[in-house]
Design a protein around this motif. Sequence first.
Motif, PDB file in Angstrom:
ATOM      1  N   LYS A 236     119.923  -6.553 109.465  1.00  0.00           N
ATOM      2  CA  LYS A 236     121.106  -6.342 110.287  1.00  0.00           C
ATOM      3  C   LYS A 236     120.719  -6.435 111.762  1.00  0.00           C
ATOM      4  N   GLU A 237     121.671  -6.896 112.590  1.00  0.00           N
ATOM      5  CA  GLU A 237     121.421  -7.025 114.012  1.00  0.00           C
ATOM      6  C   GLU A 237     122.521  -6.317 114.789  1.00  0.00           C
ATOM      7  N   SER A 238     122.234  -6.033 116.058  1.00  0.00           N
ATOM      8  CA  SER A 238     123.239  -5.453 116.936  1.00  0.00           C
ATOM      9  C   SER A 238     122.927  -5.806 118.387  1.00  0.00           C
ATOM     10  N   ILE A 239     123.970  -5.828 119.200  1.00  0.00           N
ATOM     11  CA  ILE A 239     123.835  -6.010 120.634  1.00  0.00           C
ATOM     12  C   ILE A 239     124.545  -4.845 121.313  1.00  0.00           C
ATOM     13  N   TYR A 240     124.080  -4.457 122.498  1.00  0.00           N
ATOM     14  CA  TYR A 240     124.672  -3.304 123.151  1.00  0.00           C
ATOM     15  C   TYR A 240     124.406  -3.358 124.645  1.00  0.00           C
ATOM     16  N   SER A 241     125.171  -2.561 125.392  1.00  0.00           N
ATOM     17  CA  SER A 241     125.022  -2.531 126.840  1.00  0.00           C
ATOM     18  C   SER A 241     125.386  -1.147 127.368  1.00  0.00           C
ATOM     19  N   GLU A 242     124.675  -0.738 128.404  1.00  0.00           N
ATOM     20  CA  GLU A 242     124.959   0.511 129.096  1.00  0.00           C
ATOM     21  C   GLU A 242     125.032   0.229 130.590  1.00  0.00           C
ATOM     22  N   VAL A 243     126.162   0.556 131.209  1.00  0.00           N
ATOM     23  CA  VAL A 243     126.378   0.332 132.640  1.00  0.00           C
ATOM     24  C   VAL A 243     126.407   1.682 133.343  1.00  0.00           C
ATOM     25  N   SER A 244     125.500   1.876 134.293  1.00  0.00           N
ATOM     26  CA  SER A 244     125.436   3.122 135.057  1.00  0.00           C
ATOM     27  C   SER A 244     125.995   2.889 136.453  1.00  0.00           C
ATOM     28  N   LEU A 245     126.998   3.693 136.845  1.00  0.00           N
ATOM     29  CA  LEU A 245     127.640   3.575 138.144  1.00  0.00           C
ATOM     30  C   LEU A 245     127.341   4.810 138.981  1.00  0.00           C
ATOM     31  N   PHE A 246     126.732   4.599 140.155  1.00  0.00           N
ATOM     32  CA  PHE A 246     126.413   5.679 141.092  1.00  0.00           C
ATOM     33  C   PHE A 246     125.554   6.778 140.447  1.00  0.00           C
ATOM     34  N   LYS A 247     124.888   6.467 139.335  1.00  0.00           N
ATOM     35  CA  LYS A 247     124.064   7.430 138.597  1.00  0.00           C
ATOM     36  C   LYS A 247     124.872   8.642 138.133  1.00  0.00           C
ATOM     37  N   VAL A 248     126.174   8.447 138.023  1.00  0.00           N
ATOM     38  CA  VAL A 248     127.063   9.533 137.593  1.00  0.00           C
ATOM     39  C   VAL A 248     127.816   9.159 136.322  1.00  0.00           C
ATOM     40  N   LEU A 249     128.406   7.980 136.302  1.00  0.00           N
ATOM     41  CA  LEU A 249     129.205   7.528 135.162  1.00  0.00           C
ATOM     42  C   LEU A 249     128.469   6.433 134.416  1.00  0.00           C
ATOM     43  N   LYS A 250     128.402   6.562 133.098  1.00  0.00           N
ATOM     44  CA  LYS A 250     127.791   5.549 132.251  1.00  0.00           C
ATOM     45  C   LYS A 250     128.822   5.050 131.244  1.00  0.00           C
ATOM     46  N   LEU A 251     128.990   3.736 131.188  1.00  0.00           N
ATOM     47  CA  LEU A 251     129.890   3.100 130.233  1.00  0.00           C
ATOM     48  C   LEU A 251     129.048   2.375 129.192  1.00  0.00           C
ATOM     49  N   ARG A 252     129.375   2.576 127.927  1.00  0.00           N
ATOM     50  CA  ARG A 252     128.539   2.041 126.851  1.00  0.00           C
ATOM     51  C   ARG A 252     129.386   1.276 125.837  1.00  0.00           C
ATOM     52  N   GLY A 253     128.754   0.300 125.207  1.00  0.00           N
ATOM     53  CA  GLY A 253     129.427  -0.453 124.166  1.00  0.00           C
ATOM     54  C   GLY A 253     128.433  -1.255 123.351  1.00  0.00           C
ATOM     55  N   GLY A 254     128.829  -1.612 122.131  1.00  0.00           N
ATOM     56  CA  GLY A 254     127.935  -2.389 121.280  1.00  0.00           C
ATOM     57  C   GLY A 254     128.687  -3.030 120.131  1.00  0.00           C
ATOM     58  N   TYR A 255     128.001  -3.920 119.438  1.00  0.00           N
ATOM     59  CA  TYR A 255     128.599  -4.591 118.272  1.00  0.00           C
ATOM     60  C   TYR A 255     127.510  -4.792 117.221  1.00  0.00           C
ATOM     61  N   LYS A 256     127.870  -4.520 115.957  1.00  0.00           N
ATOM     62  CA  LYS A 256     126.946  -4.651 114.835  1.00  0.00           C
ATOM     63  C   LYS A 256     127.277  -5.887 114.007  1.00  0.00           C
ATOM     64  N   ALA A 271     127.703  12.579 134.263  1.00  0.00           N
ATOM     65  CA  ALA A 271     126.658  13.511 134.682  1.00  0.00           C
ATOM     66  C   ALA A 271     127.043  14.180 135.989  1.00  0.00           C
ATOM     67  N   VAL A 272     127.010  15.505 136.002  1.00  0.00           N
ATOM     68  CA  VAL A 272     127.282  16.292 137.198  1.00  0.00           C
ATOM     69  C   VAL A 272     126.102  17.242 137.396  1.00  0.00           C
ATOM     70  N   ARG A 273     125.347  16.991 138.454  1.00  0.00           N
ATOM     71  CA  ARG A 273     124.114  17.741 138.712  1.00  0.00           C
ATOM     72  C   ARG A 273     123.183  17.603 137.498  1.00  0.00           C
ATOM     73  N   ARG A 274     122.882  18.672 136.814  1.00  0.00           N
ATOM     74  CA  ARG A 274     121.933  18.634 135.695  1.00  0.00           C
ATOM     75  C   ARG A 274     122.606  18.571 134.322  1.00  0.00           C
ATOM     76  N   ILE A 275     123.920  18.618 134.308  1.00  0.00           N
ATOM     77  CA  ILE A 275     124.657  18.647 133.040  1.00  0.00           C
ATOM     78  C   ILE A 275     125.354  17.310 132.815  1.00  0.00           C
ATOM     79  N   SER A 276     125.295  16.819 131.597  1.00  0.00           N
ATOM     80  CA  SER A 276     125.991  15.576 131.250  1.00  0.00           C
ATOM     81  C   SER A 276     126.789  15.772 129.974  1.00  0.00           C
ATOM     82  N   VAL A 277     127.947  15.129 129.946  1.00  0.00           N
ATOM     83  CA  VAL A 277     128.823  15.142 128.779  1.00  0.00           C
ATOM     84  C   VAL A 277     128.955  13.702 128.285  1.00  0.00           C
ATOM     85  N   ASP A 278     128.791  13.490 126.980  1.00  0.00           N
ATOM     86  CA  ASP A 278     128.827  12.144 126.415  1.00  0.00           C
ATOM     87  C   ASP A 278     129.822  12.070 125.265  1.00  0.00           C
TER      88      ASP A 278
END
Length: 300
Positions: A236-256, A271-278
């Motif tokens: 099985k194969e997959s492709i994926y990408s993670e885009v980080s904006l201003f080191k605060v917001l990360k947008l992710r996506g992939g396909y299998k 990410a806000v200071r030391r805490i991140s929510v995903d």
Amino acid sequence: MKSFILTLSMILVFGLLTAEIHQSAGRYGYKFLNVPTSPISLALAGRGAHSSANPAAFILQPAASCETDQRILGLSHSPWLEDTQANTLAYSYGKRVSHFGIALRNLDYGELENRDDFGNLIGSYNPLDLDLMANYAHRFSPNLYFGLNFGVLYQKLDTATSLGLHSDFGFSYIPPIADSKLSAAIRNIGNATKTNDVATRFPTTIEADFTKVFQFNVAEVMLGVSGTKVVDEGFKESIYSEVSLFKVLKLRGGYKFHYAAENFSVGFGLAVRRISVDYGFGAFGEGLNDVHSVGLAYQF
């Protein structure tokens, strides 16, 4: 010597990735070991081994977190398929030359009905898969890392239980290509006691990832491709990408590709200071429910 070890590892990985489906297909269990361990992994097509924000990255790739210089404690929850619940608590401590990690994960199947041979309801039970894992990785050269996981697994099915030991081995290589990484791992090598006098084998898995990062003014874009071969399944194969904006917001996506019921996935991280929510979302077909996953991490 290091070049020999790397070459031998890559040959082994290539050979196992291209192997045919095992003649004992269907006799393998403990598949919860291959359930995505965090919303980051779920959003990145089940991968995320090279994402520095992923506290559970070492579960997928024992050597990939060694080059980081951070400590992360993360907790994730995923309502999985058919009313099951997957949870992961992971601690990752990278010091650039070594890494230590520990993870506790489980798959809770909820309450199931227990019926006799005539279909009469006689009670209920709560099946459970539980795994405790430790990781250690070390840098052998400026561009070569090796890592090892060791885990203890407990499984409960009604009144029957089993106990198993398993391990993972992986290496990570920094090629002479700017901001790129190549890694491969052999996972789920182990053995367990019999359940109701039936021996169940571990789903030994071979995985490889290659990622390349592109730097822009306010953004960082990671593009990745991976290949996976579970011993009783096809390649099985997959492709994926993670885009980080201003080191605060990360947008992710992939396909299998070549998965029976899975295809695209998306997610984000804040990410806000030391805490991140995903958050991660995985689409399923074949009449199965889609999967949502949430996680909270603290970096210190």
